[in-house]
Design an enzyme around this catalytic site. Structure first.
Site, short mmCIF file in Angstrom:
data_model
loop_
_atom_site.label_atom_id
_atom_site.label_comp_id
_atom_site.label_asym_id
_atom_site.label_seq_id
_atom_site.Cartn_x
_atom_site.Cartn_y
_atom_site.Cartn_z
CG HIS A 72 -15.13 27.43 51.18
ND1 HIS A 72 -14.48 27.32 49.97
CD2 HIS A 72 -14.58 26.48 51.97
CE1 HIS A 72 -13.57 26.36 50.03
NE2 HIS A 72 -13.61 25.83 51.23
CE1 TYR A 203 -18.11 28.15 42.31
CE2 TYR A 203 -18.95 26.84 40.49
CZ TYR A 203 -18.89 27.11 41.84
OH TYR A 203 -19.63 26.35 42.72
N PRO A 295 -24.32 21.10 37.47
CG PRO A 295 -22.35 19.88 37.31
CD PRO A 295 -23.62 20.16 36.59
CE LYS A 299 -27.82 27.42 44.93
NZ LYS A 299 -26.91 27.32 46.07
CE1 TYR A 387 -21.55 28.65 44.43
CE2 TYR A 387 -21.04 28.68 46.78
CZ TYR A 387 -20.83 28.17 45.51
OH TYR A 387 -19.90 27.17 45.32
C1 PHB Z 1 -17.45 19.78 43.83
O1 PHB Z 1 -16.62 20.01 44.73
O2 PHB Z 1 -17.56 18.66 43.35
C2 PHB Z 1 -18.26 20.90 43.29
C3 PHB Z 1 -18.22 22.13 43.90
C4 PHB Z 1 -18.97 23.18 43.39
C5 PHB Z 1 -19.75 22.99 42.28
C6 PHB Z 1 -19.81 21.75 41.66
C7 PHB Z 1 -19.06 20.69 42.17
O3 PHB Z 1 -20.47 24.01 41.77
#
Ligand code: PHB
Length: 393
Positions: A72, A203, A295, A299, A387
């Site tokens: 990505h 997000y 989460p 990280k 990130y």
């Molecule tokens: C996930 O795909 O489980 C996932 C992706 C990004 C995050 C947290 C979890 O920030």
């Protein structure tokens, strides 16, 4: 049994360490309280920073990731029915992240470690770490959970045994300082059999708060909605989950979230935690044993592997050049970068969730923070740099 490094834990930190030490000719063994199946089925976030992707390839375990993972080059932020693309590759001189689930990383690690003849003892009980303040540390454990005691005599003990393991507790309480923040919300996560709805992770902070749209494969998607951490999963029917996801991810332009069968769901609490220092005598702790992040920003795995990369270099310096400076500096070196990972995870979490304990003023500030990413290249650059993974200094 006698090895140079005894590792408590066979999660990402413990297994990466064993592979890194093997490459340097240093012997190690992992003991793990869970079964192999439990380890390989642990569902966690799935975003790997660029240096970690490169490390997987260097260690010869990047094959499945290269075919099944997804590169990505940006993420999407959403609020107020609008989406904003953060061009991570463009903002970081071409760095990218890999979306590849943690349990797949674990399968690759276990297979590689066993293939090189490494020993991983699964399903152990009664683990006791002792003598780390002497020159002869040891780990006692019961191979089948109970039954007779076995001992690993080693030069160094590594506690890569998660938040609840004995590793951190082996640092005397009087020498340890723990920092913690518990958030008043949790995440309800689902796996669903549905097609990809959007080409990158979204997000969102919209309606009643946070939602995350992530992916596992073209057929399986991972999604989360903010919930009360004390909620019972039974309170979340599939209809309620889809209703919340549609509300928090909906846009003004008629885009539709693709729904499907939900075949896994669970609630996780969110917490930030750091233990200082991360070493005592001949004991070193790594990963979740030493620090936890919420989460948001994905990280956890990256920080865990960063610890053992630093530790493997320090152990290599000690064994090959009789130089203990790396080991002496282990905790300080790791913590400089860990606190920045804690800061980023806290920033993303705070900005993207609705917190009933906060005032409307603070809520407005979070939307200003989001809009700043849209309007300021410096702000967007900072988010992107964090990130994809900060440099090691
Ligand atoms: C996930 O795909 O489980 C996932 C992706 C990004 C995050 C947290 C979890 O920030």
């Amino acid at each position: 049994m006698r090895v140079q490094v005894g590792i408590v834990g066979a999660g990402p930190a413990g297994l990466f360490l064993a592979l890194l030490l093997h490459r340097a000719g240093i012997s190690a063994v992992n003991i793990e309280s869970r079964s192999r199946r439990e380890v390989e089925d642990t569902i966690r976030a799935g975003v790997l920073e660029q240096w970690l992707v490169e490390l997987m390839h260097e260690l010869g375990i990047g094959g499945r990731m290269a075919t099944d993972g997804h590169v990505h080059d940006g993420i999407t932020l959403q609020w107020d029915g609008q989406r904003h693309h953060v061009d991570i590759a463009g903002l970081t001189g071409g760095k990218r992240v890999m979306v590849y689930p943690q349990h797949e990383v674990l399968r690759d690690l276990v297979a590689a470690r066993l293939a090189q003849g490494g020993e991983i003892v699964f399903g152990v009980g009664g683990t006791v770490i002792r003598g780390v303040d002497t020159d002869h540390p040891a780990i006692d454990y019961r191979p089948d959970g109970d039954g007779p005691l076995a001992t690993i005599d080693c030069d160094y003990v590594v506690g890569a045994d998660g938040f609840h393991g004995p590793g951190r507790q082996a640092i005397p309480k009087t020498l340890r300082r723990e920092y913690q923040k518990v958030y008043p919300f949790g995440w309800l996560g689902i796996l669903t059999r549905a097609p990809v709805s959007w080409p990158e992770l979204i997000y969102a902070n919209q309606g009643d708060g946070f939602a995350l749209l992530s992916t596992r494969s073209p057929e399986i998607q991972r999604m989360y909605v903010q919930c009360d951490p004390t909620d019972h999963i039974a309170a979340w029917s599939d209809d309620r989950i889809w209703g919340e996801l549609q509300a928090r991810l909906g846009t003004h332009d008629g885009w539709a979230l693709q729904e499907g069968e939900i075949f896994q769901k669970g609630i996780i609490p969110l917490r930030s935690f750091v233990c200082e220092p991360m070493q005592y005598g001949r004991l070193f702790i790594a990963g979740d044993a030493a620090h936890i992040v919420p989460p948001t920003g994905a990280k956890g795995l990256n920080l865990a592997v960063a610890d053992v990369l630093v530790l493997s270099r320090a152990l290599t310096l000690q064994y090959l050049h009789n130089d203990r400076s790396g080991l002496d500096q282990y905790s300080a070196t790791c913590l400089r970068r860990i606190w920045k990972g804690e800061r980023f995870s806290w920033y993303m979490t705070t900005m993207l969730h609705r917190n009933a304990a906060e005032s409307d003023f603070e809520r407005r500030i979070h939307f200003a923070d989001l809009d700043l990413v849209r309007t300021s290249a410096l702000q967007a650059g900072s988010l992107a740099e964090n990130y994809v993974g900060l440099p090691f200094d």
